[in-house]
Write a protein that holds these residues in place. Structure first.
Motif, PDB file in Angstrom:
ATOM      1  N   LEU A  55      -0.238 -10.974 -66.535  1.00  0.00           N
ATOM      2  CA  LEU A  55      -0.606 -10.541 -65.188  1.00  0.00           C
ATOM      3  C   LEU A  55      -1.450 -11.616 -64.503  1.00  0.00           C
ATOM      4  N   LYS A  56      -2.406 -12.181 -65.259  1.00  0.00           N
ATOM      5  CA  LYS A  56      -3.270 -13.195 -64.667  1.00  0.00           C
ATOM      6  C   LYS A  56      -2.478 -14.416 -64.257  1.00  0.00           C
ATOM      7  N   SER A  57      -1.512 -14.828 -65.086  1.00  0.00           N
ATOM      8  CA  SER A  57      -0.776 -16.037 -64.708  1.00  0.00           C
ATOM      9  C   SER A  57       0.107 -15.772 -63.496  1.00  0.00           C
ATOM     10  N   ILE A  58       0.595 -14.515 -63.353  1.00  0.00           N
ATOM     11  CA  ILE A  58       1.362 -14.186 -62.142  1.00  0.00           C
ATOM     12  C   ILE A  58       0.427 -14.245 -60.931  1.00  0.00           C
ATOM     13  N   LEU A  59      -0.735 -13.614 -61.075  1.00  0.00           N
ATOM     14  CA  LEU A  59      -1.675 -13.571 -59.942  1.00  0.00           C
ATOM     15  C   LEU A  59      -2.174 -14.974 -59.577  1.00  0.00           C
ATOM     16  N   GLU A  60      -2.200 -15.850 -60.561  1.00  0.00           N
ATOM     17  CA  GLU A  60      -2.652 -17.222 -60.299  1.00  0.00           C
ATOM     18  C   GLU A  60      -1.603 -17.991 -59.499  1.00  0.00           C
ATOM     19  N   SER A  61      -0.327 -17.602 -59.680  1.00  0.00           N
ATOM     20  CA  SER A  61       0.760 -18.391 -59.069  1.00  0.00           C
ATOM     21  C   SER A  61       1.016 -18.030 -57.606  1.00  0.00           C
ATOM     22  N   ILE A  62       0.496 -16.900 -57.117  1.00  0.00           N
ATOM     23  CA  ILE A  62       0.821 -16.502 -55.745  1.00  0.00           C
ATOM     24  C   ILE A  62      -0.181 -17.094 -54.748  1.00  0.00           C
ATOM     25  N   PRO A  63       0.261 -17.262 -53.483  1.00  0.00           N
ATOM     26  CA  PRO A  63      -0.633 -17.905 -52.508  1.00  0.00           C
ATOM     27  C   PRO A  63      -1.766 -16.994 -52.042  1.00  0.00           C
ATOM     28  N   GLN A  64      -1.630 -15.677 -52.264  1.00  0.00           N
ATOM     29  CA  GLN A  64      -2.662 -14.749 -51.798  1.00  0.00           C
ATOM     30  C   GLN A  64      -3.935 -14.826 -52.649  1.00  0.00           C
ATOM     31  N   LYS A  81      -4.792  -3.213 -83.964  1.00  0.00           N
ATOM     32  CA  LYS A  81      -4.842  -4.668 -83.777  1.00  0.00           C
ATOM     33  C   LYS A  81      -3.640  -5.126 -82.965  1.00  0.00           C
ATOM     34  N   LYS A  82      -2.463  -4.563 -83.345  1.00  0.00           N
ATOM     35  CA  LYS A  82      -1.229  -4.960 -82.666  1.00  0.00           C
ATOM     36  C   LYS A  82      -1.264  -4.546 -81.194  1.00  0.00           C
ATOM     37  N   ALA A  83      -1.741  -3.311 -80.963  1.00  0.00           N
ATOM     38  CA  ALA A  83      -1.814  -2.829 -79.587  1.00  0.00           C
ATOM     39  C   ALA A  83      -2.748  -3.709 -78.764  1.00  0.00           C
ATOM     40  N   GLN A  84      -3.883  -4.068 -79.367  1.00  0.00           N
ATOM     41  CA  GLN A  84      -4.847  -4.911 -78.665  1.00  0.00           C
ATOM     42  C   GLN A  84      -4.212  -6.262 -78.322  1.00  0.00           C
ATOM     43  N   THR A  85      -3.489  -6.819 -79.284  1.00  0.00           N
ATOM     44  CA  THR A  85      -2.830  -8.109 -79.037  1.00  0.00           C
ATOM     45  C   THR A  85      -1.851  -7.970 -77.883  1.00  0.00           C
ATOM     46  N   GLU A  86      -1.111  -6.843 -77.871  1.00  0.00           N
ATOM     47  CA  GLU A  86      -0.142  -6.636 -76.791  1.00  0.00           C
ATOM     48  C   GLU A  86      -0.848  -6.530 -75.432  1.00  0.00           C
ATOM     49  N   ILE A  87      -1.949  -5.760 -75.419  1.00  0.00           N
ATOM     50  CA  ILE A  87      -2.701  -5.605 -74.162  1.00  0.00           C
ATOM     51  C   ILE A  87      -3.193  -6.967 -73.677  1.00  0.00           C
ATOM     52  N   ASN A  88      -3.716  -7.755 -74.623  1.00  0.00           N
ATOM     53  CA  ASN A  88      -4.212  -9.083 -74.243  1.00  0.00           C
ATOM     54  C   ASN A  88      -3.089  -9.935 -73.668  1.00  0.00           C
ATOM     55  N   ALA A  89      -1.902  -9.840 -74.316  1.00  0.00           N
ATOM     56  CA  ALA A  89      -0.771 -10.643 -73.849  1.00  0.00           C
ATOM     57  C   ALA A  89      -0.377 -10.213 -72.444  1.00  0.00           C
ATOM     58  N   ARG A  90      -0.388  -8.886 -72.211  1.00  0.00           N
ATOM     59  CA  ARG A  90      -0.004  -8.378 -70.893  1.00  0.00           C
ATOM     60  C   ARG A  90      -1.000  -8.802 -69.819  1.00  0.00           C
ATOM     61  N   ALA A  91      -2.284  -8.729 -70.180  1.00  0.00           N
ATOM     62  CA  ALA A  91      -3.322  -9.126 -69.215  1.00  0.00           C
ATOM     63  C   ALA A  91      -3.160 -10.601 -68.867  1.00  0.00           C
ATOM     64  N   GLU A 136     -14.956  -1.944 -60.080  1.00  0.00           N
ATOM     65  CA  GLU A 136     -15.756  -3.127 -60.372  1.00  0.00           C
ATOM     66  C   GLU A 136     -14.829  -4.323 -60.616  1.00  0.00           C
ATOM     67  N   LEU A 137     -15.079  -5.446 -59.954  1.00  0.00           N
ATOM     68  CA  LEU A 137     -14.198  -6.616 -60.117  1.00  0.00           C
ATOM     69  C   LEU A 137     -14.186  -7.088 -61.568  1.00  0.00           C
ATOM     70  N   GLU A 138     -12.977  -7.349 -62.112  1.00  0.00           N
ATOM     71  CA  GLU A 138     -12.953  -7.895 -63.471  1.00  0.00           C
ATOM     72  C   GLU A 138     -12.266  -9.251 -63.507  1.00  0.00           C
ATOM     73  N   TYR A 139     -11.429  -9.536 -62.461  1.00  0.00           N
ATOM     74  CA  TYR A 139     -10.764 -10.839 -62.431  1.00  0.00           C
ATOM     75  C   TYR A 139     -10.406 -11.181 -60.985  1.00  0.00           C
ATOM     76  N   ALA A 140     -10.511 -12.455 -60.644  1.00  0.00           N
ATOM     77  CA  ALA A 140     -10.035 -12.918 -59.333  1.00  0.00           C
ATOM     78  C   ALA A 140      -9.399 -14.287 -59.535  1.00  0.00           C
ATOM     79  N   ASN A 141      -8.308 -14.561 -58.790  1.00  0.00           N
ATOM     80  CA  ASN A 141      -7.623 -15.846 -59.004  1.00  0.00           C
ATOM     81  C   ASN A 141      -8.365 -16.988 -58.310  1.00  0.00           C
ATOM     82  N   SER A 142      -7.841 -18.224 -58.478  1.00  0.00           N
ATOM     83  CA  SER A 142      -8.632 -19.364 -57.976  1.00  0.00           C
ATOM     84  C   SER A 142      -8.630 -19.439 -56.446  1.00  0.00           C
ATOM     85  N   GLN A 143      -7.588 -18.860 -55.795  1.00  0.00           N
ATOM     86  CA  GLN A 143      -7.553 -18.850 -54.325  1.00  0.00           C
ATOM     87  C   GLN A 143      -8.756 -18.080 -53.755  1.00  0.00           C
ATOM     88  N   TRP A 144      -9.224 -17.127 -54.547  1.00  0.00           N
ATOM     89  CA  TRP A 144     -10.383 -16.303 -54.179  1.00  0.00           C
ATOM     90  C   TRP A 144     -11.562 -17.186 -53.747  1.00  0.00           C
TER      91      TRP A 144
END
Ligand code: ADP
Length: 488
Positions: free
Chosen positions: A159-168, A146-156, A178-186
């Motif tokens: 990562l997503k909030s970092i990817l959301e903040s960049i202009p690319q 459970k703890k590991a899963q929580t950590e993985i979720n936190a890390r993901a 297979e695509l699993e996530y794309a930021n809003s600039q996409w």
């Protein structure tokens, strides 16, 4: 105290002794109490696997003890074997102690029966204990996961909030691509986060190029034009994708598309400028050169002759620079033409060396080895390479004014040509970049003139002749530039 002991409660020491002896002989850990009160105290302190309880005792009798034991959470589930005088007491026993396992033995006690019952209960106790242990392990395993899963979720999430903040345009894919996530600039370029942007029809398809790269497990890069949705304009992007590793396996891929359209345009404008400027410079220079050559022939005055020669020398230098710039534009536009024919290498090399000796009389040019081979290629362009290597040797020489030109036929049936000087040399970190456009070794930018295009043109010429080429150098020992050209 040993874990899982058997507690015997009896008021008669001789009974206690004989029971204890039987059980100890069979390796059971045993504890004793001579009264109900003492037993209750012991039960509070220790954990028992089984209690053997005499029914008839002065003070608290067996039933009362059993009832008290059923009130303690610690002893509620500990099985009891009652020792009773008659089997009729059995019904009282059942009434007095309802939870937990119970059994009884009538007196006089048959040691075999006692052992049989003790063994059965003890086995049960062992199994329960093991089961509990397993349960504990399982519980902590579940907690850990459970703890590991929580950590993985936190890390993901991070990562997503970092990817959301960049202009690319940024995305992550599964290990399979297979695509699993794309930021809003996409969404400025694709209407769905589950699809890759469509590439310009002339460019390579993005998804298939990426999937092909996945197999290698290595970072992947490509330049590609993708269409902006709001105005349907294709813009150049640099796609970079990196694998994310965990314990030697690729967990996912993280990638970005960076808009490089403006850089591309700037480079294009610069290339166009170089092309136009060099053409514009070439025409007046050709005229100047012709007049200076005329002047040289006409003048008899030694001083004037000397000046005219100096002017001609500079005009030739300028001519060479402009020719190089024109070559650059030809390479950029893919218009560098090669007039390939069969020719003998040796006379061409001798001609180049004669010229070099005339131009740099203070230098010694020494040829070692034979170059008596027939080559199929553009003689003028290959001569240009040699002239460039040799003039660089002179330009970057120090006190030892010698240049060795070595030629040999290799085992692979190639003609190997090298130009060796004893000059200032080139630091290792610069060596792999020398053949790039406009590249110059930093320290030399201040001390020698040059545009950093000679070797770039050489590289293009050598590549178009299927040559291997390169440089070997130790700072302060000197430098060797070489190429090898196939003989067939
Ligand atoms: P340029 O000499 O006009 O700067 P080149 O493309 O011919 O341009 O050479 C690129 C760079 O490589 C030079 O600026 C110099 O730093 C380095 N270089 C080339 N030849 C030599 C050499 N023989 N010895 C030391 N450095 C050299």
């Amino acid at each position: 105290m040993k874990f899982g002991m058997i507690l015997i409660i009896d008021d008669k020491p001789e009974n206690l002794f004989s029971l204890k002896t039987v059980l100890t002989l069979h390796s059971f850990p045993v504890d004793t109490a001579e009264s109900g009160e003492e037993a209750l105290k012991k039960v509070l302190k220790n954990s028992y696997a089984l209690i053997i309880l005499d029914v008839q005792m002065p003070g608290m009798d067996g039933f009362e003890v059993a009832e008290a034991l059923s009130g303690y959470s610690k002893s509620r589930d500990v099985p009891i074997i009652f020792l009773s005088a008659a089997s009729t007491e059995k019904k009282f026993i059942t009434r007095g102690y309802t939870s937990g396992g119970i059994d009884y033995i009538t007196k006089p006690i048959d040691p075999d029966i006692l052992l049989l019952k003790v063994k059965t209960f003890y086995k049960l106790f062992e199994q329960t204990r093991q089961l509990n242990e397993m349960q504990d392990i399982l519980r902590s395993e579940i907690e850990f996961r459970k703890k590991a899963q929580t950590e993985i979720n936190a890390r993901a999430l991070e990562l997503k909030s970092i990817l959301e903040s960049i202009p690319q345009l940024a995305f992550t894919t599964k290990a399979t691509g297979e695509l699993e996530y794309a930021n809003s600039q996409w969404l400025n370029y694709v209407s769905s986060v589950f699809r890759f942007p469509a590439a310009y029809p002339d460019d390579n398809d993005i998804e298939s190029s990426f999937r092909a790269a996945i197999v290698s497990g290595k970072p992947f890069e490509m330049e590609v034009r993708i269409k902006r949705l709001k105005d349907n304009v294709y813009r150049y992007h640099l796609l970079r994708v990196l694998p994310v590793w965990e314990n030697n396996t690729i967990l996912r891929w993280v990638g970005t598309f960076t808009d490089i359209e403006d850089q591309k345009q700037a480079v294009k404008r610069k290339d166009e400028f170089i092309s136009i400027a060099s053409h514009e410079l070439k025409t007046p220079l050709t005229t100047i050169k012709a007049y200076v050559q005329l002047l040289e022939r006409m003048s008899n005055d030694p001083t004037a002759h000397n000046y005219v020669n100096k002017a001609l020398f500079q005009v030739n230098k300028l001519d060479k620079l402009i020719a190089d710039l024109l070559d650059i534009s030809k390479i950029e536009s893919g218009k560098m033409k090669f007039d390939k024919k069969k020719f003998r290498f040796e006379p061409m090399l001798s001609g180049v060396l004669d010229m070099a000796r005339q131009t740099y009389p203070e230098f010694v040019f020494q040829q070692n080895g034979k170059a008596d081979a027939e080559i199929y290629g553009d003689e003028t362009r290959l001569e240009q390479v040699l002239v460039n290597f040799i003039s660089n040797s002179v330009k970057y020489s120090s006190s030892r004014k010698e240049v060795f030109i070595e030629t040999s036929i290799t085992g692979e049936n190639k003609l190997l040509v090298s130009v060796k000087d004893f000059g200032i040399g080139i630091p290792k970190e610069h060596q792999q970049n020398l053949f790039e456009k406009f590249y110059r070794v930093e320290d030399q930018v201040k001390t020698t003139q040059g545009l950093g295009i000679g070797l770039y043109i050489c590289a293009e010429i050598l590549q178009r002749h299927n040559c291997d080429y390169g440089v070997q150098s130790e700072p302060s020992d000197g430098t060797t530039f070489y190429f090898s050209i196939p003989l067939n």
